[in-house]
Every structure is written in C-alpha cells, then in structure tokens.
Design a protein around this motif. Structure first.
Motif, PDB file in Angstrom:
ATOM      1  N   HIS A  75     -33.409 -27.522 -49.876  1.00 43.32           N
ATOM      2  CA  HIS A  75     -33.219 -27.937 -51.088  1.00 43.32           C
ATOM      3  C   HIS A  75     -31.924 -29.013 -51.290  1.00 43.32           C
ATOM      4  CE1 HIS A  75     -36.631 -25.732 -52.115  1.00 43.32           C
ATOM      5  NE2 HIS A  75     -36.071 -24.295 -52.091  1.00 43.32           N
ATOM      6  N   PRO A  76     -31.611 -29.859 -52.708  1.00 42.85           N
ATOM      7  CA  PRO A  76     -30.999 -31.272 -52.006  1.00 42.85           C
ATOM      8  C   PRO A  76     -30.099 -30.722 -52.834  1.00 42.85           C
ATOM      9  CG  PRO A  76     -32.831 -31.931 -52.565  1.00 42.85           C
ATOM     10  CD  PRO A  76     -32.637 -30.670 -52.872  1.00 42.85           C
ATOM     11  N   LEU A  77     -28.236 -30.472 -52.751  1.00 43.51           N
ATOM     12  CA  LEU A  77     -27.151 -29.229 -53.337  1.00 43.51           C
ATOM     13  C   LEU A  77     -26.690 -31.294 -54.300  1.00 43.51           C
ATOM     14  CD1 LEU A  77     -24.764 -27.678 -54.063  1.00 43.51           C
ATOM     15  CD2 LEU A  77     -23.666 -28.139 -52.027  1.00 43.51           C
ATOM     16  N   LEU A  78     -26.797 -30.823 -55.729  1.00 41.43           N
ATOM     17  CA  LEU A  78     -25.913 -31.605 -56.638  1.00 41.43           C
ATOM     18  C   LEU A  78     -24.338 -30.698 -56.815  1.00 41.43           C
ATOM     19  CD1 LEU A  78     -25.830 -33.934 -58.708  1.00 41.43           C
ATOM     20  CD2 LEU A  78     -26.575 -32.741 -60.062  1.00 41.43           C
ATOM     21  N   VAL A  79     -23.520 -32.159 -57.077  1.00 38.06           N
ATOM     22  CA  VAL A  79     -22.166 -30.917 -56.843  1.00 38.06           C
ATOM     23  C   VAL A  79     -21.662 -32.024 -58.035  1.00 38.06           C
ATOM     24  CG1 VAL A  79     -19.976 -30.948 -56.121  1.00 38.06           C
ATOM     25  CG2 VAL A  79     -20.887 -30.366 -54.706  1.00 38.06           C
ATOM     26  N   THR A  80     -21.275 -30.917 -59.496  1.00 35.18           N
ATOM     27  CA  THR A  80     -21.082 -31.464 -60.438  1.00 35.18           C
ATOM     28  C   THR A  80     -19.903 -30.319 -60.529  1.00 35.18           C
ATOM     29  OG1 THR A  80     -23.113 -31.995 -61.428  1.00 35.18           O
ATOM     30  CG2 THR A  80     -21.433 -31.943 -63.152  1.00 35.18           C
ATOM     31  N   ILE A  81     -18.424 -32.091 -61.291  1.00 32.36           N
ATOM     32  CA  ILE A  81     -17.509 -31.435 -61.688  1.00 32.36           C
ATOM     33  C   ILE A  81     -17.087 -32.258 -63.737  1.00 32.36           C
ATOM     34  CG2 ILE A  81     -14.976 -31.622 -61.881  1.00 32.36           C
ATOM     35  CD1 ILE A  81     -14.828 -32.555 -58.880  1.00 32.36           C
ATOM     36  N   ARG A  82     -17.813 -30.943 -64.253  1.00 30.18           N
ATOM     37  CA  ARG A  82     -17.994 -31.197 -65.825  1.00 30.18           C
ATOM     38  C   ARG A  82     -16.626 -30.866 -66.003  1.00 30.18           C
ATOM     39  NH1 ARG A  82     -20.435 -33.952 -66.028  1.00 30.18           N
ATOM     40  NH2 ARG A  82     -22.796 -33.012 -65.457  1.00 30.18           N
ATOM     41  N   THR A  83     -16.070 -32.479 -66.840  1.00 31.30           N
ATOM     42  CA  THR A  83     -14.923 -32.758 -67.404  1.00 31.30           C
ATOM     43  C   THR A  83     -15.265 -31.622 -68.779  1.00 31.30           C
ATOM     44  OG1 THR A  83     -14.707 -34.538 -68.618  1.00 31.30           O
ATOM     45  CG2 THR A  83     -14.137 -34.098 -66.529  1.00 31.30           C
ATOM     46  N   ALA A  84     -13.559 -30.699 -69.410  1.00 29.84           N
ATOM     47  CA  ALA A  84     -13.674 -30.739 -70.719  1.00 29.84           C
ATOM     48  C   ALA A  84     -14.131 -30.882 -71.597  1.00 29.84           C
ATOM     49  CB  ALA A  84     -12.121 -29.864 -71.295  1.00 29.84           C
ATOM     50  N   LYS A  85     -13.838 -32.765 -71.745  1.00 30.42           N
ATOM     51  CA  LYS A  85     -14.138 -33.881 -73.329  1.00 30.42           C
ATOM     52  C   LYS A  85     -15.814 -33.720 -72.993  1.00 30.42           C
ATOM     53  CE  LYS A  85     -13.223 -37.473 -69.675  1.00 30.42           C
ATOM     54  NZ  LYS A  85     -12.205 -38.625 -70.024  1.00 30.42           N
ATOM     55  N   GLU A  86     -16.420 -33.603 -72.152  1.00 26.45           N
ATOM     56  CA  GLU A  86     -17.824 -32.868 -71.947  1.00 26.45           C
ATOM     57  C   GLU A  86     -18.145 -31.970 -71.733  1.00 26.45           C
ATOM     58  OE1 GLU A  86     -19.718 -36.377 -70.361  1.00 26.45           O
ATOM     59  OE2 GLU A  86     -18.712 -38.028 -70.409  1.00 26.45           O
ATOM     60  N   GLY A  87     -17.806 -31.363 -72.283  1.00 23.72           N
ATOM     61  CA  GLY A  87     -17.952 -29.496 -72.514  1.00 23.72           C
ATOM     62  C   GLY A  87     -17.798 -28.925 -71.386  1.00 23.72           C
ATOM     63  N   GLY A  88     -16.976 -28.796 -70.456  1.00 20.13           N
ATOM     64  CA  GLY A  88     -17.225 -28.320 -69.159  1.00 20.13           C
ATOM     65  C   GLY A  88     -16.392 -26.972 -69.486  1.00 20.13           C
ATOM     66  N   ASN A  89     -15.206 -26.860 -67.919  1.00 21.65           N
ATOM     67  CA  ASN A  89     -15.237 -25.766 -67.695  1.00 21.65           C
ATOM     68  C   ASN A  89     -13.124 -26.100 -67.338  1.00 21.65           C
ATOM     69  OD1 ASN A  89     -14.991 -22.534 -68.448  1.00 21.65           O
ATOM     70  ND2 ASN A  89     -14.119 -22.805 -66.045  1.00 21.65           N
ATOM     71  N   SER A  90     -13.301 -27.227 -67.236  1.00 21.17           N
ATOM     72  CA  SER A  90     -11.594 -27.665 -66.924  1.00 21.17           C
ATOM     73  C   SER A  90     -11.261 -28.492 -66.805  1.00 21.17           C
ATOM     74  CB  SER A  90     -12.175 -27.822 -65.012  1.00 21.17           C
ATOM     75  OG  SER A  90     -10.460 -28.469 -64.835  1.00 21.17           O
ATOM     76  N   ALA A  91     -10.495 -29.011 -67.632  1.00 17.50           N
ATOM     77  CA  ALA A  91      -9.627 -30.020 -68.286  1.00 17.50           C
ATOM     78  C   ALA A  91      -8.672 -31.186 -67.042  1.00 17.50           C
ATOM     79  CB  ALA A  91      -8.726 -29.655 -69.067  1.00 17.50           C
ATOM     80  N   ILE A  92      -9.358 -30.906 -66.226  1.00 19.52           N
ATOM     81  CA  ILE A  92      -8.848 -31.889 -64.638  1.00 19.52           C
ATOM     82  C   ILE A  92      -8.842 -32.828 -65.038  1.00 19.52           C
ATOM     83  CG2 ILE A  92     -11.352 -32.577 -64.358  1.00 19.52           C
ATOM     84  CD1 ILE A  92     -10.645 -31.980 -61.254  1.00 19.52           C
ATOM     85  N   SER A  93      -7.974 -33.711 -64.398  1.00 18.62           N
ATOM     86  CA  SER A  93      -6.738 -34.984 -64.740  1.00 18.62           C
ATOM     87  C   SER A  93      -8.075 -35.172 -63.438  1.00 18.62           C
ATOM     88  CB  SER A  93      -5.148 -35.249 -64.107  1.00 18.62           C
ATOM     89  OG  SER A  93      -6.115 -35.317 -62.379  1.00 18.62           O
ATOM     90  N   ALA A  94      -7.689 -37.106 -64.439  1.00 16.42           N
ATOM     91  CA  ALA A  94      -8.448 -37.886 -63.448  1.00 16.42           C
ATOM     92  C   ALA A  94      -8.054 -38.364 -62.055  1.00 16.42           C
ATOM     93  CB  ALA A  94      -8.720 -39.602 -63.991  1.00 16.42           C
ATOM     94  N   ALA A  95      -6.791 -38.276 -62.087  1.00 15.84           N
ATOM     95  CA  ALA A  95      -6.759 -38.169 -60.026  1.00 15.84           C
ATOM     96  C   ALA A  95      -7.100 -36.526 -59.580  1.00 15.84           C
ATOM     97  CB  ALA A  95      -4.845 -38.082 -60.268  1.00 15.84           C
TER      98      ALA A  95
END
Length: 251
Positions: A75-95
């Motif tokens: 089964h394929p694995l899709l890895v997602t980093i959803r940012t806080a500004k799009e409803g995600g769980n982390s206010a991660i920097s672009a870098a």
C-alpha cells in the motif's frame, strides 16, 4: 483525465481510492496506528507528519516514514506536513518544511508527498522536481477550513497546481450552504473533464461535505479519506462505512 500508478494502485480511474490518515504523535503510537490501519479496507495511508512530536528532526521523520512504508507495503504511503495556516498541527517555517521534505525524498521514505501550492512557487517547484527525479509522486493541495471560495478561485488554484506539474491535485474546503456544496461538485466535475486535468481530490469538510466524500466517482474525485479512530479533518467517514458506501454507489 490522466491516471497515476503507485505501487500497482491506479489512482484516477474507477471507484475512489480510500486513504486512511495517521495522526498519532509519538513514534510507538504512529507504528501502532499503521499496523491497525492495514487491517481495514484501505488503498493507501496518509501519514500526517505535522502531528509527530519530532517533526523538526528531518532524520527522525525520514526514519519513521521508512518504517511505515515497510509496514504498509505494498500500500502506498503519502507523507503530509500540513501547516497551521491550512488547518494543520504545526506552525512550521518554510525552511524546515523544505528541509524535512528533502530528507524524505533523498531517503525514498515515501511513495507520495503532499505539497501545499501556496508555499510559494520556488519551493514547490524545487520539491516537485526533486521528488519526480526520485520517482516520488506529488499531491499538490490547498485547504480552507473556514469557507468555500468561488468557483473561479478554486479552478485557478487547480490550474496553478497543474502548471506546477502536480501528479494529483487536491482542494478541501468548508461548505456552509447548498450553494457551497454545488460549487465544490461543479469545480470537481469541470476540472476533471478538462483534457489537461490531473487526477483530482475534492473534499467538503464538516457534515454538509460528506456527500462530496462519498460521491467522488460521480463527479471525478479520485481519493476519499476515511478514519480509523481519530479523524484528521471534520466530516471524515469511518473507513468501513466509507468502503461500503463507495462500493454500493460504484455498483
């Protein structure tokens, strides 16, 4: 509409494929969630790495993604980093966003990655080019947890994703009225009918949006997200129920 093949799974044709999101926080809980997920009728797994408590350590993320890929195969694995500004769980920097995804790509730790199209053309182009060079597919996405933008705006975003060479395009919005719901379905159907279209994922969040999650095959959406335990977005249908409904509508 084009199709995308990942590990023998054809996305963009026939019944929408079922993706199960993993939103646990610790290494052990994420591994346990993956082992539970593969006992359900899924087609692929989305690891929401933004929930991982070691997200800012690129090597820890890549190592865990590699483990997940081995557990889930084929089964394929899709890895997602959803940012806080799009409803995600982390206010991660672009870098950091760039650094973590580059590590995942370099180590071939995912079959697919999710890139937010509004991260900036330069960043998105760089990661897309690198991913494609390594044989990793790119889901390009945009999320609005507050509203349903106009059809013109949504189609423009999908067009931008297409131009940026996404393999799969995705939009997820919050409908509040029947008109919002009709906008989502119309945009989905219109884009899917274009000769240049890529496989498209359309998501309506919240209770009103459930019709989009189950009606994808009719309107052209290629993946629906079903929950096992904790949902990653409002309105997700439990995976066994989702499979039953999609199969009934398909038949």
């Amino acid at each position: 509409m084009a199709v995308v093949n990942v590990n023998g799974l054809t996305i963009g044709k026939g019944m929408p494929k079922i993706a199960v999101p993993i939103v646990a926080k610790t290494h052990s809980a994420i591994i346990a969630a993956a082992k539970q997920a593969i006992t359900t009728p899924l087609d692929l797994v989305e690891w929401r790495a933004d929930f991982f408590n070691q997200l800012t350590d690129p090597q820890a993320v890549a190592d865990l993604a590699t483990q997940l890929r081995q557990i889930l195969a084929p089964h394929p694995l899709l890895v997602t980093i959803r940012t806080a500004k799009e409803g995600g769980n982390s206010a991660i920097s672009a870098a950091d966003y760039l650094r973590i995804y580059e590590q995942i790509i370099t180590e071939h730790a995912a079959d697919m990655i999710d890139l937010e199209v509004l991260q900036g053309d330069g960043l998105v182009e760089k990661l897309t080019t690198t991913a494609h060079r390594e044989g990793i597919k790119v889901v390009m996405s945009n999320h609005d947890f507050q509203q349903t933008p106009s059809a013109t705006s949504l189609l423009a975003l999908l067009g931008k994703m297409t131009t940026l060479d996404a393999d799969i395009v995705k939009f997820a919005v919050m409908p509040h009225t029947i008109d919002d719901l009709l906008t989502i379905l119309m945009v989905n159907a219109h884009y899917a009918a274009l000769p240049t279209s890529k496989p498209v994922i359309a998501i309506g969040m919240g209770p009103l949006g459930k019709i989009v999650r189950v009606g994808g095959e009719t309107f052209g959406s290629c993946i629906s997200f079903g929950s096992v335990g904790q949902a990653s977005a409002p309105g997700q249908v439990e995976v066994d129920k989702l499979k039953m409904i999609l199969t009934e509508l398909h038949n």
